[in-house]
Write a protein that holds these residues in place. Sequence first.
Motif, PDB file in Angstrom:
ATOM      1  N   LYS A 273      -5.991  -1.092  -7.137  1.00  0.00           N
ATOM      2  CA  LYS A 273      -7.125  -0.294  -6.676  1.00  0.00           C
ATOM      3  C   LYS A 273      -6.626   0.992  -6.031  1.00  0.00           C
ATOM      4  CE  LYS A 273     -11.375  -0.389  -3.937  1.00  0.00           C
ATOM      5  NZ  LYS A 273     -12.324  -1.218  -3.160  1.00  0.00           N
ATOM      6  N   ILE A 274      -7.349   2.088  -6.292  1.00  0.00           N
ATOM      7  CA  ILE A 274      -7.087   3.361  -5.618  1.00  0.00           C
ATOM      8  C   ILE A 274      -8.233   3.627  -4.656  1.00  0.00           C
ATOM      9  CG2 ILE A 274      -6.738   5.846  -5.871  1.00  0.00           C
ATOM     10  CD1 ILE A 274      -5.737   5.331  -8.724  1.00  0.00           C
ATOM     11  N   PHE A 275      -7.909   3.667  -3.370  1.00  0.00           N
ATOM     12  CA  PHE A 275      -8.909   4.041  -2.363  1.00  0.00           C
ATOM     13  C   PHE A 275      -8.893   5.566  -2.220  1.00  0.00           C
ATOM     14  CE2 PHE A 275      -7.621  -0.258  -1.224  1.00  0.00           C
ATOM     15  CZ  PHE A 275      -8.818  -0.873  -0.879  1.00  0.00           C
TER      16      PHE A 275
ATOM     17  N   VAL B 164      -3.788   4.517  -1.380  1.00  0.00           N
ATOM     18  CA  VAL B 164      -4.776   5.161  -0.526  1.00  0.00           C
ATOM     19  C   VAL B 164      -4.500   6.662  -0.589  1.00  0.00           C
ATOM     20  CG1 VAL B 164      -5.723   5.437   1.787  1.00  0.00           C
ATOM     21  CG2 VAL B 164      -4.969   3.170   1.012  1.00  0.00           C
ATOM     22  N   VAL B 165      -5.423   7.408  -1.197  1.00  0.00           N
ATOM     23  CA  VAL B 165      -5.262   8.855  -1.364  1.00  0.00           C
ATOM     24  C   VAL B 165      -6.293   9.559  -0.474  1.00  0.00           C
ATOM     25  CG1 VAL B 165      -5.248  10.776  -2.984  1.00  0.00           C
ATOM     26  CG2 VAL B 165      -4.426   8.523  -3.716  1.00  0.00           C
TER      27      VAL B 165
ATOM     28  N   ILE C 281       0.849  -1.189   0.000  1.00  0.00           N
ATOM     29  CA  ILE C 281       0.000   0.000   0.000  1.00  0.00           C
ATOM     30  C   ILE C 281       0.886   1.241   0.000  1.00  0.00           C
ATOM     31  CG2 ILE C 281      -1.750   1.366   1.201  1.00  0.00           C
ATOM     32  CD1 ILE C 281      -2.822  -1.149   2.462  1.00  0.00           C
ATOM     33  N   PHE C 282       0.611   2.126  -0.937  1.00  0.00           N
ATOM     34  CA  PHE C 282       1.239   3.431  -0.989  1.00  0.00           C
ATOM     35  C   PHE C 282       0.212   4.453  -0.506  1.00  0.00           C
ATOM     36  CE2 PHE C 282       3.655   0.922  -3.942  1.00  0.00           C
ATOM     37  CZ  PHE C 282       4.961   1.421  -3.880  1.00  0.00           C
TER      38      PHE C 282
ATOM     39  N   GLY D  45      -2.547   5.652 -12.759  1.00  0.00           N
ATOM     40  CA  GLY D  45      -2.613   4.346 -12.121  1.00  0.00           C
ATOM     41  C   GLY D  45      -2.580   3.208 -13.123  1.00  0.00           C
ATOM     42  N   LYS D  46      -3.188   3.426 -14.283  1.00  0.00           N
ATOM     43  CA  LYS D  46      -3.177   2.403 -15.330  1.00  0.00           C
ATOM     44  C   LYS D  46      -1.772   2.194 -15.879  1.00  0.00           C
ATOM     45  CE  LYS D  46      -7.971   2.717 -16.913  1.00  0.00           C
ATOM     46  NZ  LYS D  46      -8.872   3.051 -18.047  1.00  0.00           N
ATOM     47  N   VAL D  47      -1.008   3.270 -15.980  1.00  0.00           N
ATOM     48  CA  VAL D  47       0.385   3.150 -16.439  1.00  0.00           C
ATOM     49  C   VAL D  47       1.172   2.263 -15.480  1.00  0.00           C
ATOM     50  CG1 VAL D  47       2.542   4.400 -16.856  1.00  0.00           C
ATOM     51  CG2 VAL D  47       0.360   5.388 -17.611  1.00  0.00           C
ATOM     52  N   ILE D  48       0.934   2.446 -14.200  1.00  0.00           N
ATOM     53  CA  ILE D  48       1.676   1.702 -13.182  1.00  0.00           C
ATOM     54  C   ILE D  48       1.110   0.303 -12.957  1.00  0.00           C
ATOM     55  CG2 ILE D  48       2.253   1.699 -10.708  1.00  0.00           C
ATOM     56  CD1 ILE D  48       2.453   4.781 -10.969  1.00  0.00           C
ATOM     57  N   GLY D  49      -0.171   0.149 -13.190  1.00  0.00           N
ATOM     58  CA  GLY D  49      -0.803  -1.151 -12.959  1.00  0.00           C
ATOM     59  C   GLY D  49      -1.341  -1.289 -11.555  1.00  0.00           C
TER      60      GLY D  49
END
Length: 212
Positions: free
Chosen positions: A72-74, A36-37, A6-7, A65-69
Amino acid sequence: MKKKIIFFAAHHDDIELGCAGTALKYKRNGYDIYYVVFTKSGYMNEHGKIIRSSKTAKEEAKKAGKVIGVKKIFNLNLETNNIHINDNIKSKIINILKTINPSHVFVHWRYDVHHDHRIISDLVLGLTKNIKNVLLYRSNFFKSNKEFAGNFYVDISKEFGKKIKSIKKFKGELRRVKNSWIKIIKNENKYNGFQIGVKYAERFEVVRLSII
């Protein structure tokens, strides 16, 4: 069992600027990547003019996020530059940690000059005492009254091109800073790489580290 990371970030674009190369590298090595933003990430100037809308920030973050793969982004959707931590927010973070059960956590450096970054860092560090691998990153390079004690380097030479591609998804912010981010990041990552004898690297301050 597949390993997960988790970032945590205060704003959309913080992770891309600070540690997208590391996210890409761990993704390539078979880890699931989660963000988690905390904030909506939109903001206005002192005259009430919208500099970046929350909608734009979220849309650009999805593209990055798609570039990185990212799996899920919370989004916690707190107000930018006006974060207030309460029991409800703490509970959400605890539930995310329990659900994902990450082997690694990355979060802002606790002495960052940005108020939002410091609040997030202190909160996450307090809630991840049982996580064996916790590292701090910088997503800006403004002078602080503390020295960033980066003591763990990640070679991102192969990932650097994609890192820049992910940053370029934040078109509005890049226009605002006249693309200066690209040069700053390149110089910073190149200098980090020089320290360990590679082309590009990201640097982190270790809170705890048991496995790489």
